[in-house]
Write an enzyme that holds these catalytic residues in place. Structure first.
Site, short mmCIF file in Angstrom:
data_model
loop_
_atom_site.label_atom_id
_atom_site.label_comp_id
_atom_site.label_asym_id
_atom_site.label_seq_id
_atom_site.Cartn_x
_atom_site.Cartn_y
_atom_site.Cartn_z
N ASN A 7 36.77 38.74 27.62
CA ASN A 7 37.18 39.86 28.45
C ASN A 7 38.49 39.50 29.15
OD1 ASN A 7 37.47 41.59 30.81
ND2 ASN A 7 35.43 42.34 30.33
N ASP A 9 40.24 41.59 31.25
CA ASP A 9 40.51 42.49 32.37
C ASP A 9 41.36 41.83 33.45
OD1 ASP A 9 38.95 44.33 31.07
OD2 ASP A 9 37.27 44.24 32.47
N HIS A 10 41.05 40.57 33.74
CA HIS A 10 41.71 39.93 34.88
C HIS A 10 43.10 39.38 34.54
CE1 HIS A 10 38.57 40.84 37.61
NE2 HIS A 10 37.67 40.31 36.81
N ARG A 18 51.80 42.50 40.67
CA ARG A 18 53.23 42.63 40.90
C ARG A 18 53.81 43.93 40.34
NH1 ARG A 18 55.81 37.74 42.40
NH2 ARG A 18 57.71 39.02 42.52
N HIS A 43 37.52 46.55 29.86
CA HIS A 43 36.70 47.55 30.54
C HIS A 43 37.64 48.57 31.17
CE1 HIS A 43 33.18 48.43 33.55
NE2 HIS A 43 33.72 49.53 33.05
N ARG A 45 37.95 51.36 33.48
CA ARG A 45 37.21 52.00 34.56
C ARG A 45 37.84 53.33 34.96
NH1 ARG A 45 33.62 49.44 37.82
NH2 ARG A 45 32.94 47.34 37.17
N ARG A 49 41.52 50.23 37.68
CA ARG A 49 41.89 49.15 38.60
C ARG A 49 42.57 47.97 37.90
NH1 ARG A 49 36.01 46.91 40.48
NH2 ARG A 49 35.72 49.15 40.79
N HIS A 50 42.28 47.80 36.61
CA HIS A 50 42.96 46.71 35.88
C HIS A 50 43.45 47.23 34.53
CE1 HIS A 50 38.76 46.50 34.66
NE2 HIS A 50 38.40 45.81 35.71
N GLU A 70 34.60 48.42 26.84
CA GLU A 70 33.53 48.73 27.78
C GLU A 70 33.93 49.96 28.57
OE1 GLU A 70 31.84 44.22 28.66
OE2 GLU A 70 33.10 45.21 30.15
N THR A 100 32.08 44.79 40.83
CA THR A 100 31.85 44.52 39.41
C THR A 100 30.57 45.23 39.00
OG1 THR A 100 31.66 42.74 37.74
CG2 THR A 100 30.53 42.40 39.85
N THR A 101 30.27 45.25 37.72
CA THR A 101 29.08 45.94 37.23
C THR A 101 27.83 45.31 37.85
OG1 THR A 101 30.23 46.36 35.15
CG2 THR A 101 27.84 46.66 35.16
N GLU A 152 23.61 44.65 24.75
CA GLU A 152 24.16 43.52 25.50
C GLU A 152 23.25 43.31 26.70
OE1 GLU A 152 28.09 41.87 27.89
OE2 GLU A 152 28.32 43.49 26.42
N HIS A 192 27.76 38.82 31.66
CA HIS A 192 27.91 39.14 33.08
C HIS A 192 27.59 37.90 33.92
CE1 HIS A 192 28.96 41.96 36.18
NE2 HIS A 192 27.99 41.46 36.92
N GLY A 193 28.63 37.34 34.48
CA GLY A 193 28.48 36.18 35.35
C GLY A 193 28.35 34.86 34.64
N GLY A 214 34.44 36.71 30.64
CA GLY A 214 35.81 36.97 31.05
C GLY A 214 36.28 36.14 32.22
N PHE A 215 35.76 36.44 33.40
CA PHE A 215 36.31 35.87 34.63
C PHE A 215 36.35 34.35 34.61
CE2 PHE A 215 36.08 34.30 38.97
CZ PHE A 215 37.16 34.95 39.55
#
Length: 239
Positions: A7, A9-10, A18, A43, A45, A49-50, A70, A100-101, A152, A192-193, A214-215
């Site tokens: 993922n 996203d970040h 920026r 994802h 949203r 947001r990202h 997603e 987050t979800t 998932e 997730h996590g 992802g994160f």
């Protein structure tokens, strides 16, 4: 061999900080795919947001067959998916103001009826569909009845377990649902996590095919680079 969906996203979060174009999502995708990642996860949203619509469009054009989108189970997101045609879509719950979800889809009768229609429409476009669900046997069976291709399993509770005993019990729930899903003919993903300290046990479950992470990987890449962070995760889950 268990696969990895990365993922990104970040990477978009960092870019948006920026308001420019760097770092580019396509650069992150090239690095990850070059290291052996199976799919690139994004994802989209409602608040953008990202990930932005233009990101989904560009990634789907540059990496056909490798983008896993997603999104919420809404008419808006259904239209986005049909327009850009990712390889697969994972329908996830989404709530206003959440960081987050929070967990899996609420598969009550009303939601299930709506999800069935979305799945049917996406299938007409040759888009595979995954449902993000809690690791509960009833939800696995309901997911099968919607016509989904993949489940998932949400690993949020497992990842946030307060001690080893609790974690072991939650891992058992994931194990049971993984086996049940495969017996029903569903592909099994989890996410997730998950991170470097807890992903290996989930990867080792019978029936598990892919972890979407992802994160943790993006955070580690700040210190050792994206290629190194991806390689370390791949080695961990493939053991």
């Amino acid at each position: 061999m268990v696969k990895l969906g990365l993922n990104i996203d970040h990477v978009a979060t960092l870019r948006n900080a920026r308001g420019g174009v760097e770092p580019k999502l396509e650069d992150a995708a090239r690095v990850a795919l070059g290291m052996g990642v199976e799919s690139i996860v994004t994802h989209l949203r409602h608040d953008r947001r990202h990930i932005k619509d233009a990101d989904v469009e560009r990634l789907c054009k540059l990496f056909p067959g490798r983008i896993h989108l997603e999104c919420a189970a809404t008419p808006e997101m259904e239209r986005v998916a049909i327009k850009y045609k990712p390889a697969s879509v994972c329908l996830v719950p989404e709530f206003e103001g959440e960081r987050t979800t929070r967990g899996g889809l609420n598969l009550n009768a009303a939601n299930t009826s709506r999800i069935k229609k979305i799945i049917a429409n996406l299938h007409k476009q040759n888009i595979a569909v995954s449902l993000f669900i809690n690791p509960v046997a009833a939800d696995v069976r309901t997911a099968k009845n919607t016509g989904a291709d993949i489940v998932e399993l949400c690993t949020a509770q497992y990842s946030e377990a307060k001690n080893k005993k609790e974690q072991a019990a939650l891992l058992e729930d994931l194990a049971v649902c993984s086996i049940l899903a495969r017996e029903l003919g569903l592909k099994v993903h989890a996410g997730h996590g998950l991170g470097y300290s807890n992903a290996a046990a989930v990867a080792g479950l019978d029936g598990m095919e892919c972890l979407n992470i992802g994160f943790a990987v993006i955070a580690k890449s700040v210190f050792i680079g994206l290629a190194g962070a991806v390689l370390e995760m791949l080695e961990l889950i493939r053991k």
